[in-house]
Scaffold this motif. Structure first.
Motif, PDB file in Angstrom:
ATOM      1  N   VAL A   1       0.629  -0.871  -0.019  1.00  0.00           N
ATOM      2  CA  VAL A   1      -0.229   0.061   0.033  1.00  0.00           C
ATOM      3  C   VAL A   1       0.913   1.112   0.223  1.00  0.00           C
ATOM      4  CG1 VAL A   1      -1.885  -1.046   1.165  1.00  0.00           C
ATOM      5  CG2 VAL A   1       0.221   0.154   2.450  1.00  0.00           C
TER       6      VAL A   1
ATOM      7  N   LYS B   1      -9.431  -6.511  -1.960  1.00  0.00           N
ATOM      8  CA  LYS B   1      -9.221  -4.660  -2.818  1.00  0.00           C
ATOM      9  C   LYS B   1     -10.874  -4.650  -3.122  1.00  0.00           C
ATOM     10  CE  LYS B   1      -6.450  -2.920  -5.909  1.00  0.00           C
ATOM     11  NZ  LYS B   1      -5.189  -2.956  -6.941  1.00  0.00           N
ATOM     12  N   THR B   2     -10.899  -3.068  -3.332  1.00  0.00           N
ATOM     13  CA  THR B   2     -12.466  -2.430  -3.142  1.00  0.00           C
ATOM     14  C   THR B   2     -12.651  -2.648  -4.523  1.00  0.00           C
ATOM     15  OG1 THR B   2     -11.492  -0.386  -3.472  1.00  0.00           O
ATOM     16  CG2 THR B   2     -11.653  -1.232  -1.236  1.00  0.00           C
TER      17      THR B   2
ATOM     18  N   GLU C   1      -8.260   0.966  -3.459  1.00  0.00           N
ATOM     19  CA  GLU C   1      -7.945   0.982  -2.090  1.00  0.00           C
ATOM     20  C   GLU C   1      -8.334  -0.486  -1.801  1.00  0.00           C
ATOM     21  OE1 GLU C   1      -9.860   4.658   0.676  1.00  0.00           O
ATOM     22  OE2 GLU C   1     -11.212   3.014  -0.423  1.00  0.00           O
ATOM     23  N   TRP C   2      -7.413  -1.013  -0.018  1.00  0.00           N
ATOM     24  CA  TRP C   2      -7.137  -2.331  -0.002  1.00  0.00           C
ATOM     25  C   TRP C   2      -8.331  -2.339   1.057  1.00  0.00           C
ATOM     26  CZ3 TRP C   2      -6.306  -6.642  -1.970  1.00  0.00           C
ATOM     27  CH2 TRP C   2      -4.913  -6.736  -2.857  1.00  0.00           C
ATOM     28  N   LYS C   3      -8.719  -3.120   1.868  1.00  0.00           N
ATOM     29  CA  LYS C   3      -9.969  -2.735   2.636  1.00  0.00           C
ATOM     30  C   LYS C   3      -9.026  -3.942   3.770  1.00  0.00           C
ATOM     31  CE  LYS C   3     -13.707  -4.451   4.587  1.00  0.00           C
ATOM     32  NZ  LYS C   3     -15.525  -5.183   4.385  1.00  0.00           N
TER      33      LYS C   3
ATOM     34  N   HIS D   1      -4.142   8.955   5.829  1.00  0.00           N
ATOM     35  CA  HIS D   1      -3.338   8.062   4.658  1.00  0.00           C
ATOM     36  C   HIS D   1      -5.201   7.746   3.255  1.00  0.00           C
ATOM     37  CE1 HIS D   1      -0.843   6.235   6.744  1.00  0.00           C
ATOM     38  NE2 HIS D   1      -0.140   5.797   6.067  1.00  0.00           N
TER      39      HIS D   1
ATOM     40  N   GLY E   1      -7.985   7.327   4.204  1.00  0.00           N
ATOM     41  CA  GLY E   1      -8.681   6.429   4.307  1.00  0.00           C
ATOM     42  C   GLY E   1     -10.348   6.794   5.072  1.00  0.00           C
TER      43      GLY E   1
ATOM     44  N   THR F   1      -9.409   1.114   5.348  1.00  0.00           N
ATOM     45  CA  THR F   1      -8.916   1.156   3.967  1.00  0.00           C
ATOM     46  C   THR F   1      -7.732   1.925   3.636  1.00  0.00           C
ATOM     47  OG1 THR F   1     -10.590   3.583   3.890  1.00  0.00           O
ATOM     48  CG2 THR F   1     -11.598   0.878   3.224  1.00  0.00           C
TER      49      THR F   1
ATOM     50  N   PRO G   1      -4.801   3.242   0.712  1.00  0.00           N
ATOM     51  CA  PRO G   1      -4.525   3.766  -0.826  1.00  0.00           C
ATOM     52  C   PRO G   1      -3.799   2.649  -1.523  1.00  0.00           C
ATOM     53  CG  PRO G   1      -3.289   5.314   0.524  1.00  0.00           C
ATOM     54  CD  PRO G   1      -4.188   4.463   1.892  1.00  0.00           C
TER      55      PRO G   1
END
Length: 372
Positions: free
Chosen positions: A254, A289-290, A295-297, A345, A347, A364, A366
């Motif tokens: 990330v 991944k969203t 973004e990553w959750k 970040h 999120g 979340t 980035p």
């Protein structure tokens, strides 16, 4: 100039007419002068909206671009009048193309319907006012946050020295006179020392909280697997004492501050262990991944005591505790710190839980883009 409130349009709006033919310019001025302050000079000045015909648009394009850029982030609308032919009655080559060209926010076709034109101009001018209001509120919020951060830093920093003095003298009293105290005296001294220790922890936490934005590292591509490995090492004694198990799938890379992300995972994992109840802590970390892909959750799930739905918002506020100091240790700032880190970040963080059914903290971060 007072305007019809139904127009939802500010009273001081100025519209500059960048129109080729003098007759068309005069006609448009007559159409609009009851609604706006009209300017007809043909060199671009300061205005709230620019009305330009398609014949002269290429001539003004560069100057309009500079005006829009100077206005950013305040919205500065440009409206194009498109004529059906070359006759002087208020042309893009394709009259069926409805997508405005670059820099243009709306297209109005001739012949002009005044009421329709006014409604469309008002809509753009309302957006301009909203962007100005938003910028004002953002500036106020940033100034307020900066003042609060400075206050928190100054207060926590300046409180450290007198607190050290209190703690030192309490320790001296315990060393020199502890044997002479009766049972009540020993208990009072113990309470005083414990209170000083908790105050020191809270001051240190507040100082750390105030530094999240001001002293954070730049956001760079960061391997969360490496971050988690460091956190496991930092928490190895706590993990061993509670015989906790932490299962994690492969975590993504990330865009983040590795030190702050380590704080984030450490706080969430230590909370999951601390609030495991009578059972051995079982913690699972997942990543997905969203839908947008930007973004990553990440989710940290435990099988612990859970959190009442009524408390799931306030646990992210500073110094909000769900348990007394006698029941659970801590400063009450850990989750607020997590929220501050995630928000830095760009999120968000939230929890899904019910009493006795464990908790899942999700947040979340980035994703690293190809261009990074």
């Amino acid at each position: 100039m007072a305007l019809n409130p139904h127009d939802q349009q500010p009273t001081t709006s100025t519209v500059q007419l960048l129109i080729e033919e003098t007759g068309n310019r005069a006609a448009l001025r007559k159409l609009l002068e009851d609604h706006y302050e009209i300017r007809t000079t043909q060199s671009i000045g300061k205005a709230d909206l620019y009305l330009v015909d398609d014949h002269t648009f290429p001539e003004y394009h560069t100057a309009l671009q500079e005006r829009v850029d100077r206005s950013d982030p305040v919205f500065c609308p440009v409206v194009l009048i498109r004529r059906a032919d070359r006759n002087p009655h208020v042309s893009l080559p394709d009259l069926h193309e409805r997508e405005p060209p670059y820099l243009v926010d709306d297209i109005v076709d001739a012949p002009i319907d005044r009421s329709l034109l006014v409604r469309r101009l008002n809509s753009l001018l309302v957006r301009r006012e909203q962007s100005k209001d938003l910028l004002h509120y953002i500036s106020q919020l940033e100034a307020s946050n900066q003042s609060l951060e400075q206050f928190a830093y100054a207060a926590s920093h300046d409180l450290q020295e007198p607190l050290r003095m209190v703690s030192s003298y309490l320790q001296l009293i315990e060393q020199r006179y502890g044997d002479t105290f009766d049972e009540d005296g020993e208990e009072f001294l113990e309470f005083a020392i414990d209170g000083a220790d908790r105050m020191r922890s809270m001051i240190d936490a507040l100082l750390e909280y105030s530094r999240i934005d001001t002293e954070g590292n730049p956001l760079t591509p960061t391997e969360l697997d490496d971050v988690l490995a460091d956190v496991r090492q930092d928490l190895r004694m706590m993990i061993g004492e509670h015989e906790a198990t932490i299962e994690a799938e492969s975590l993504p890379r990330v865009q983040g501050d590795a030190d702050q992300l380590r704080q984030l995972f450490q706080n969430l994992l230590s909370n999951a262990i601390e609030y495991s109840g009578e059972e051995r802590p079982e913690i699972t970390i997942t990543a997905e991944k969203t839908a947008e892909g930007a973004e990553w959750k990440l989710s940290v799930h435990d099988e612990g005591i859970g959190i009442d739905p009524d408390d799931q918002e306030r646990i992210f506020e500073v110094f909000q505790r769900l348990h007394s100091h006698e029941e659970r240790s801590g400063t009450g700032i850990g989750l607020a710190l997590c929220k501050r880190i995630v928000e830095r970040h760009d999120g968000r963080i939230w929890v899904e839980s019910a009493p006795g059914e464990g908790a899942t903290f999700s947040f979340t971060l980035p994703a690293v883009t190809d261009s990074v």
